[in-house]
Design a protein around this motif. Sequence first.
Motif, PDB file in Angstrom:
ATOM      1  N   ALA A   1       0.144  -0.903   0.118  1.00  0.00           N
ATOM      2  CA  ALA A   1       0.259  -0.057   0.347  1.00  0.00           C
ATOM      3  C   ALA A   1       0.667   1.678   0.195  1.00  0.00           C
ATOM      4  CB  ALA A   1      -0.914   0.179   1.221  1.00  0.00           C
ATOM      5  N   ASN A   2       0.077   1.954  -0.967  1.00  0.00           N
ATOM      6  CA  ASN A   2       1.370   3.328  -1.711  1.00  0.00           C
ATOM      7  C   ASN A   2       2.712   3.020  -1.145  1.00  0.00           C
ATOM      8  OD1 ASN A   2      -1.334   5.100  -0.767  1.00  0.00           O
ATOM      9  ND2 ASN A   2      -1.005   4.826   1.771  1.00  0.00           N
ATOM     10  N   GLY A   3       3.191   2.427  -1.113  1.00  0.00           N
ATOM     11  CA  GLY A   3       4.404   1.829  -1.481  1.00  0.00           C
ATOM     12  C   GLY A   3       5.779   2.150  -0.876  1.00  0.00           C
ATOM     13  N   GLN A   4       4.853   2.067   0.742  1.00  0.00           N
ATOM     14  CA  GLN A   4       5.540   1.698   2.379  1.00  0.00           C
ATOM     15  C   GLN A   4       5.460   0.878   2.934  1.00  0.00           C
ATOM     16  OE1 GLN A   4       4.104   5.815   3.910  1.00  0.00           O
ATOM     17  NE2 GLN A   4       5.161   6.959   2.222  1.00  0.00           N
ATOM     18  N   PHE A   5       6.798   0.657   3.784  1.00  0.00           N
ATOM     19  CA  PHE A   5       6.384  -0.312   4.840  1.00  0.00           C
ATOM     20  C   PHE A   5       7.950   0.539   5.327  1.00  0.00           C
ATOM     21  CE2 PHE A   5       9.843  -1.656   1.920  1.00  0.00           C
ATOM     22  CZ  PHE A   5      10.728  -2.310   3.223  1.00  0.00           C
ATOM     23  N   THR A   6       7.374   0.452   7.334  1.00  0.00           N
ATOM     24  CA  THR A   6       8.020   0.066   7.829  1.00  0.00           C
ATOM     25  C   THR A   6       9.066  -0.514   8.692  1.00  0.00           C
ATOM     26  OG1 THR A   6       6.952   2.607   8.122  1.00  0.00           O
ATOM     27  CG2 THR A   6       8.377   1.363  10.170  1.00  0.00           C
TER      28      THR A   6
ATOM     29  N   SER B   1     -10.217 -22.038   3.686  1.00  0.00           N
ATOM     30  CA  SER B   1     -11.342 -21.938   3.589  1.00  0.00           C
ATOM     31  C   SER B   1     -11.280 -20.055   4.302  1.00  0.00           C
ATOM     32  CB  SER B   1     -11.155 -22.423   5.365  1.00  0.00           C
ATOM     33  OG  SER B   1     -11.073 -23.896   4.964  1.00  0.00           O
ATOM     34  N   HIS B   2     -10.372 -19.486   3.848  1.00  0.00           N
ATOM     35  CA  HIS B   2     -10.525 -17.622   3.789  1.00  0.00           C
ATOM     36  C   HIS B   2     -10.082 -17.361   2.924  1.00  0.00           C
ATOM     37  CE1 HIS B   2     -11.457 -19.279   7.697  1.00  0.00           C
ATOM     38  NE2 HIS B   2     -12.107 -18.261   8.424  1.00  0.00           N
ATOM     39  N   TYR B   3     -10.232 -16.203   2.236  1.00  0.00           N
ATOM     40  CA  TYR B   3      -9.191 -15.099   1.247  1.00  0.00           C
ATOM     41  C   TYR B   3      -9.536 -14.458   1.952  1.00  0.00           C
ATOM     42  CZ  TYR B   3     -13.231 -12.917  -0.416  1.00  0.00           C
ATOM     43  OH  TYR B   3     -14.250 -12.149   0.112  1.00  0.00           O
ATOM     44  N   THR B   4      -8.752 -12.908   2.012  1.00  0.00           N
ATOM     45  CA  THR B   4      -8.321 -11.438   2.249  1.00  0.00           C
ATOM     46  C   THR B   4      -9.083 -10.885   1.252  1.00  0.00           C
ATOM     47  OG1 THR B   4      -6.130 -11.368   0.658  1.00  0.00           O
ATOM     48  CG2 THR B   4      -5.789 -12.254   3.085  1.00  0.00           C
ATOM     49  N   PRO B   5     -10.532 -10.158   1.631  1.00  0.00           N
ATOM     50  CA  PRO B   5     -10.482  -9.090   0.678  1.00  0.00           C
ATOM     51  C   PRO B   5     -10.291  -7.612   1.053  1.00  0.00           C
ATOM     52  CG  PRO B   5     -11.509  -8.788   2.981  1.00  0.00           C
ATOM     53  CD  PRO B   5     -10.355 -10.509   2.480  1.00  0.00           C
ATOM     54  N   VAL B   6     -10.249  -7.183  -0.077  1.00  0.00           N
ATOM     55  CA  VAL B   6      -9.639  -6.105  -0.691  1.00  0.00           C
ATOM     56  C   VAL B   6     -10.236  -4.569  -0.761  1.00  0.00           C
ATOM     57  CG1 VAL B   6      -7.833  -6.832  -1.903  1.00  0.00           C
ATOM     58  CG2 VAL B   6      -9.627  -6.615  -3.169  1.00  0.00           C
TER      59      VAL B   6
ATOM     60  N   ASP C   1     -10.013  -0.994  -3.186  1.00  0.00           N
ATOM     61  CA  ASP C   1     -11.248  -0.549  -4.527  1.00  0.00           C
ATOM     62  C   ASP C   1     -10.173  -0.697  -5.020  1.00  0.00           C
ATOM     63  OD1 ASP C   1     -10.086   2.491  -3.156  1.00  0.00           O
ATOM     64  OD2 ASP C   1     -11.999   2.912  -3.276  1.00  0.00           O
ATOM     65  N   LYS C   2      -8.486  -0.292  -4.168  1.00  0.00           N
ATOM     66  CA  LYS C   2      -7.008  -0.115  -4.707  1.00  0.00           C
ATOM     67  C   LYS C   2      -6.297  -1.369  -4.806  1.00  0.00           C
ATOM     68  CE  LYS C   2      -6.459   4.585  -3.819  1.00  0.00           C
ATOM     69  NZ  LYS C   2      -5.779   6.091  -3.252  1.00  0.00           N
ATOM     70  N   LEU C   3      -7.419  -2.854  -4.779  1.00  0.00           N
ATOM     71  CA  LEU C   3      -6.604  -4.012  -4.415  1.00  0.00           C
ATOM     72  C   LEU C   3      -5.903  -3.974  -3.385  1.00  0.00           C
ATOM     73  CD1 LEU C   3      -6.338  -4.550  -8.103  1.00  0.00           C
ATOM     74  CD2 LEU C   3      -8.823  -5.144  -6.480  1.00  0.00           C
ATOM     75  N   ILE C   4      -5.700  -3.537  -2.035  1.00  0.00           N
ATOM     76  CA  ILE C   4      -5.267  -4.043  -0.691  1.00  0.00           C
ATOM     77  C   ILE C   4      -5.936  -4.160   0.169  1.00  0.00           C
ATOM     78  CG2 ILE C   4      -3.491  -2.582   0.961  1.00  0.00           C
ATOM     79  CD1 ILE C   4      -2.474  -2.304  -1.628  1.00  0.00           C
ATOM     80  N   PRO C   5      -4.755  -5.395   0.285  1.00  0.00           N
ATOM     81  CA  PRO C   5      -5.806  -5.939   2.039  1.00  0.00           C
ATOM     82  C   PRO C   5      -6.650  -5.234   3.123  1.00  0.00           C
ATOM     83  CG  PRO C   5      -4.329  -7.200   0.387  1.00  0.00           C
ATOM     84  CD  PRO C   5      -3.840  -6.165   0.509  1.00  0.00           C
ATOM     85  N   THR C   6      -7.291  -5.207   2.870  1.00  0.00           N
ATOM     86  CA  THR C   6      -7.720  -4.573   4.366  1.00  0.00           C
ATOM     87  C   THR C   6      -7.759  -5.341   5.616  1.00  0.00           C
ATOM     88  OG1 THR C   6     -10.110  -6.138   4.313  1.00  0.00           O
ATOM     89  CG2 THR C   6     -10.552  -3.909   3.543  1.00  0.00           C
ATOM     90  N   GLY C   7      -6.288  -6.172   6.005  1.00  0.00           N
ATOM     91  CA  GLY C   7      -6.684  -7.133   6.897  1.00  0.00           C
ATOM     92  C   GLY C   7      -7.252  -8.601   7.264  1.00  0.00           C
TER      93      GLY C   7
ATOM     94  N   HIS D   1       0.543  -5.366   7.810  1.00  0.00           N
ATOM     95  CA  HIS D   1      -0.549  -5.709   8.685  1.00  0.00           C
ATOM     96  C   HIS D   1       0.372  -6.863   9.293  1.00  0.00           C
ATOM     97  CE1 HIS D   1      -3.823  -4.686   6.039  1.00  0.00           C
ATOM     98  NE2 HIS D   1      -2.324  -4.845   5.446  1.00  0.00           N
ATOM     99  N   PRO D   2       0.229  -6.429  11.026  1.00  0.00           N
ATOM    100  CA  PRO D   2       0.832  -7.763  11.654  1.00  0.00           C
ATOM    101  C   PRO D   2       0.125  -8.537  12.183  1.00  0.00           C
ATOM    102  CG  PRO D   2       0.897  -5.105  12.682  1.00  0.00           C
ATOM    103  CD  PRO D   2       0.077  -4.966  11.354  1.00  0.00           C
ATOM    104  N   ASN D   3      -0.772  -8.660  12.018  1.00  0.00           N
ATOM    105  CA  ASN D   3      -1.025 -10.340  11.972  1.00  0.00           C
ATOM    106  C   ASN D   3      -0.865 -11.095  10.561  1.00  0.00           C
ATOM    107  OD1 ASN D   3      -2.986  -8.267  10.430  1.00  0.00           O
ATOM    108  ND2 ASN D   3      -4.594  -9.668  10.714  1.00  0.00           N
ATOM    109  N   PHE D   4      -0.692 -10.145  10.086  1.00  0.00           N
ATOM    110  CA  PHE D   4      -0.143 -11.696   8.715  1.00  0.00           C
ATOM    111  C   PHE D   4       1.244 -12.347   8.730  1.00  0.00           C
ATOM    112  CE2 PHE D   4      -2.828  -8.939   4.732  1.00  0.00           C
ATOM    113  CZ  PHE D   4      -3.682  -9.505   5.664  1.00  0.00           C
ATOM    114  N   VAL D   5       0.861 -13.597   7.783  1.00  0.00           N
ATOM    115  CA  VAL D   5       2.827 -13.952   8.001  1.00  0.00           C
ATOM    116  C   VAL D   5       3.647 -13.045   7.931  1.00  0.00           C
ATOM    117  CG1 VAL D   5       4.175 -15.894   7.435  1.00  0.00           C
ATOM    118  CG2 VAL D   5       1.659 -16.342   7.553  1.00  0.00           C
ATOM    119  N   SER D   6       4.575 -13.239   8.439  1.00  0.00           N
ATOM    120  CA  SER D   6       6.164 -11.873   7.915  1.00  0.00           C
ATOM    121  C   SER D   6       6.546 -12.388   7.218  1.00  0.00           C
ATOM    122  CB  SER D   6       6.960 -11.756   9.845  1.00  0.00           C
ATOM    123  OG  SER D   6       7.451 -10.835   9.655  1.00  0.00           O
TER     124      SER D   6
END
Length: 380
Positions: free
Chosen positions: A106-111, A227-232, A234-240, A353-358
């Motif tokens: 997202a936004n081409g940024q990460f920390t 059983s699950h997927y990551t909804p996105v 409108d910019k196709l970025i996962p909501t978490g 997204h800290p809840n996603f696999v690192s």
Amino acid sequence: MRKVFVTSSALSLACALPGAAFAADASQAPAGTLSNGSAVTAVTLKAANGISATILSFGATLWKLNAPDRDGKVADVLLSYDDLASFETHPNYWGATIGRYGNRIANGQFTLDGKTYQLPQNDHGQSLHGGGKGFDVQNWKVESVKSGPVATAVFSLVSPDGDAGYPGTVKAKVTYSLDEQGNLKIVFDATTDKPTVLNMTNHAIFNMAGEGSPRDATQDLLTIPASHYTPVSDKLIPTGELRDVSGTVFDFRKARLVAEGIRDGRDDQIVKGRGYDHNFALDKGVTKTPELAARLEDPVSGRVLELLTTEPGVQFYSGNFLDGTFIGKNGHVYRMGDGIALEPQKFPDAPNHPNFVSTRVDPGKPYQHVMIYRLSTASR
């Protein structure tokens, strides 16, 4: 660079003899020259059963994948270009090795460790597949090409510190290997000298009826054990969120036609993606050895592709942005749904997204992703 070749007569003899050591052949040939003058190599791996794969050093790209149908008719099941110039002038990731980061940030940024990194924003303000300056548009070094019971080709690339905004000097290696049964394994290895993020995959676009077939890939049967997927957004970025697939067009736990859900405008996720362009959270999670991530079958020809991976997710993309402006192999015009991608990986935008696999990789702790394309045929 070491080259090991097996003559056709020797290969035939080896395949005929019980317990013969040589059943898969590897060869290489010039594939043209890039605009900067660097030479591109094509490596072909052939199995005894008629399955073969050709890989270009440019992008460490899986260029061709030939597979027989249930009647023995061989077809190339990958969408791609015929000419090297198109790979340079109109890059589309087709079959390429993707890195440093497969999918969107997202936004081409990460920390990372308190420091924010800015990446190229090549997809409506997001960074996609390395930001347009990724591993897919680099000419990899051919390290080795070997025939044997398993034919192999090894490619390497050094991505310097700060490359496309990412920290750390990354030394990457991709190994393609084809065994005598026609299983194509791809192993991604990398090391870094600074903490960074990595998410490498292959971006092959498949039509199991054969590239350019009048029967498009939406007529293929797809299974994804998730059983699950990551909804996105409108910019196709996962909501978490990890959303349950039950009762939705995202439920592929039992095989069904891709076409059944691709136009279901009642599901806002289909509207946002213009079809399927979503990450599925595989029930298996991260595994030490590759396990099933997807199965794709053309019911007419009987060709079957099984995708196995050690990663926890697979991005299913139904070719939504193929708009008839791309001229591919054999002069074919590629349109929406003509091919689909199944990209094993960690989740999109995981660094945010800290809840996603690192996706963090540290010095002294090498990165590895192992995936397999297993080709076969189904009976009528």
